[in-house]
Scaffold this active site. Structure first.
Site, PDB file in Angstrom:
ATOM      1  N   LYS A 210      -3.779  -8.489  -4.878  1.00 64.39           N
ATOM      2  CA  LYS A 210      -2.631  -7.513  -5.319  1.00 64.39           C
ATOM      3  C   LYS A 210      -3.022  -5.996  -5.090  1.00 64.39           C
ATOM      4  CE  LYS A 210       0.973  -6.013  -7.042  1.00 64.39           C
ATOM      5  NZ  LYS A 210       1.229  -5.873  -8.654  1.00 64.39           N
ATOM      6  N   CYS A 264       4.353   1.136  -8.783  1.00 64.10           N
ATOM      7  CA  CYS A 264       3.219   0.317  -8.532  1.00 64.10           C
ATOM      8  C   CYS A 264       2.459   0.786  -6.957  1.00 64.10           C
ATOM      9  CB  CYS A 264       3.067  -1.216  -8.266  1.00 64.10           C
ATOM     10  SG  CYS A 264       4.969  -1.585  -7.761  1.00 64.10           S
TER      11      CYS A 264
END
Ligand code: SAJ
Length: 438
Positions: A210, A264
């Site tokens: 991720k 993010c």
């Protein structure tokens, strides 16, 4: 799996909880925000922004009786699994993650989890965090042992605001498991959520997947920004060149702009760098992050240069910023580059008005949904977000409404020939400046 608890009811946790409940599993959503809990239990989606399908799914889920939102972790003491979807911001100045929300969730889960359950972290975390933070914390507060008394895993979220349910139901997932039993239990859950491929990997691999995904995108955007400024100085058109470069199928030059915002991308490069615990510092990736972080400051410098070229002192200069959200066609203002630009220009004593017609609220920046009000009488107009509305504004209207005629376009929203036809002075990231060319 009869009962699953989802901790953190945000843009990640809510879709997950609804999907699980609609697979027929008793689902308990837990959050610290009592307003959010009340809204959800009344079938009201508590987060701004248009999410296709979410309202219908929430309505259906609540009426099925398979989902309830609560403030109390003790309501989930019989949960067979706990999924943690809380935020994990990064404190750049201190070069460390802010695990306040994560640690709070882990403590409360530890105090309420039952023997034999599974705990999965969906939040994005630095590589190494599962072994060094999550497992020790759960063991300390539960008195249970990971791998013996409970299972544990990391399944990084892949959500995108505006496409939450689509992504959740179709994207593959990396199932980072402590052991085979953890993998088995995770596959049992996520096979009910997505039709995508499920890859069983170890914990640190899942953590790295991720952080790599988003760091990679951040670096791709930084390359576009650096190329665009190169083009501005070389008198060539970045967008023309980008189209030609991207004809090579293995190339995917991204788009330049006034900065990189959102929930993010701006933090994940830092989470990755932190994860190496000093063993290796990804200098290039950190530099790419700094390039993107500096873009709103770069835009502010273009505004100051424009004022100088117009012989207007900063304190006499009126500037309008079009776009306050971090992304086009979105009302999300988190880490918005426009906020940095606004504050930088205010520090230079400029008068700054801000427009956005998606955004409904901002904690500190005064803004208007009225375009006329925002651009009326300004000397310089700065486009920071590629909202569709801005692409269709009539140049004649802008010319009539502004006081001056200088446009700074950071998102290639305006047609260059139209800017020239209507006699605007301009700077556009990637397409150069009318001032510097003359
Ligand atoms: N941006 C550029 N140039 C580009 C692309 C984006 O300047 O070519 C800027 C945007 O204006 C925005 C910021 O970057 O300010 C982030 O944009 P984004 O399109 O990456 O959107 P996000 O922040 O919603 O990123 C999410 C991420 N998803 C997850 O973390 C699960 C990211 O991994 C996805 O790649 C991205 O969505 C996506 O692809 O849409």
């Amino acid at each position: 799996m009869e009962t699953i608890a989802v901790v953190g009811l945000g843009y990640v946790g809510i879709p997950v909880a609804l999907k699980i409940a609609n697979a027929g599993i008793e689902t308990i959503g837990i959050d610290i925000d009592k307003n959010k809990i009340d809204f959800l239990n009344k079938s009201i989606y508590p987060i701004e922004g248009d999410e296709p399908g979410i309202d219908e799914l929430l309505e259906k889920t609540i009426s099925s009786g398979k989902f309830i939102a609560t403030y109390n972790y003790s309501d989930a003491i019989n949960a067979d699994a706990w999924l943690v979807c809380v935020q994990t911001p990064f404190l750049v100045d201190e070069f460390k993650p802010n695990f306040t929300a994560l640690n709070g969730a882990l403590k409360s889960i530890g105090e309420n989890m039952k023997k034999g359950c599974l705990v999965v972290i969906e939040s994005t975390i630095p590589p190494g965090t599962m072994q060094e933070v999550v497992i020790p914390c759960l063991e300390a507060y539960s008195g249970l042992r990971a791998g013996f008394d409970f299972s544990v895993g990391h399944c990084p979220e892949r959500v995108m605001p505006g496409k939450l349910l689509f992504n959740l139901s179709s994207y593959g997932r990396a199932l980072g498991g402590l052991d085979d039993k953890s993998h088995k239990l995770m596959a049992e859950i996520y096979s009910k959520i997505t039709s995508g491929k499920l890859d069983k990997v170890n914990l640190k691999t899942a953590e790295t997947v991720k952080t790599f995904e988003n760091t990679y995108r951040d670096a791709e955007i930084a390359i576009a920004n650096d190329f665009a400024i190169y083009c501005d100085n070389m008198g060539v058109d970045f967008f023309e060149i980008r189209d030609l470069v991207n004809q090579v199928e293995s190339r995917n030059l991204h788009l330049p702009g006034g900065g990189v915002g959102g929930h993010c991308i701006p933090k994940d490069t830092w989470l990755l760098a932190y994860g190496s615990r000093g063993k290796y510092t990804p200098e290039f990736l950190i530099k790419a992050r700094e390039v993107n972080n500096e873009m709103p400051i770069y835009v502010a410098k273009q505004v100051l240069d424009a004022a100088k070229s117009l012989d207007i002192s900063p304190q006499d200069c009126k500037v309008a910023i079009l776009g306050l959200s971090y992304l086009e066609e979105s009302d999300d203002v988190r880490n918005s580059p426009s906020e940095v630009l606004f504050n930088t220009l205010i520090e230079e004593k400029m008068s700054v008005s801000v427009h956005d017609y998606f955004v409904k609220y901002h904690p500190s920046i005064p803004f208007s949904n009225d375009l006329e009000e925002t651009i009326s009488g300004v000397d310089i107009l700065v486009v920071m977000v590629a909202h569709k509305l801005y692409k269709s504004i009539d140049m004649e209207y802008i010319k009539r409404s502004m006081g001056g005629n200088y446009i700074i376009d950071t998102r290639n929203v305006f047609d260059l020939s139209a800017l020239k036809k209507f006699g605007f002075e301009y700077y556009t990231i990637g397409r150069g400046s009318s001032i510097k060319e003359s």
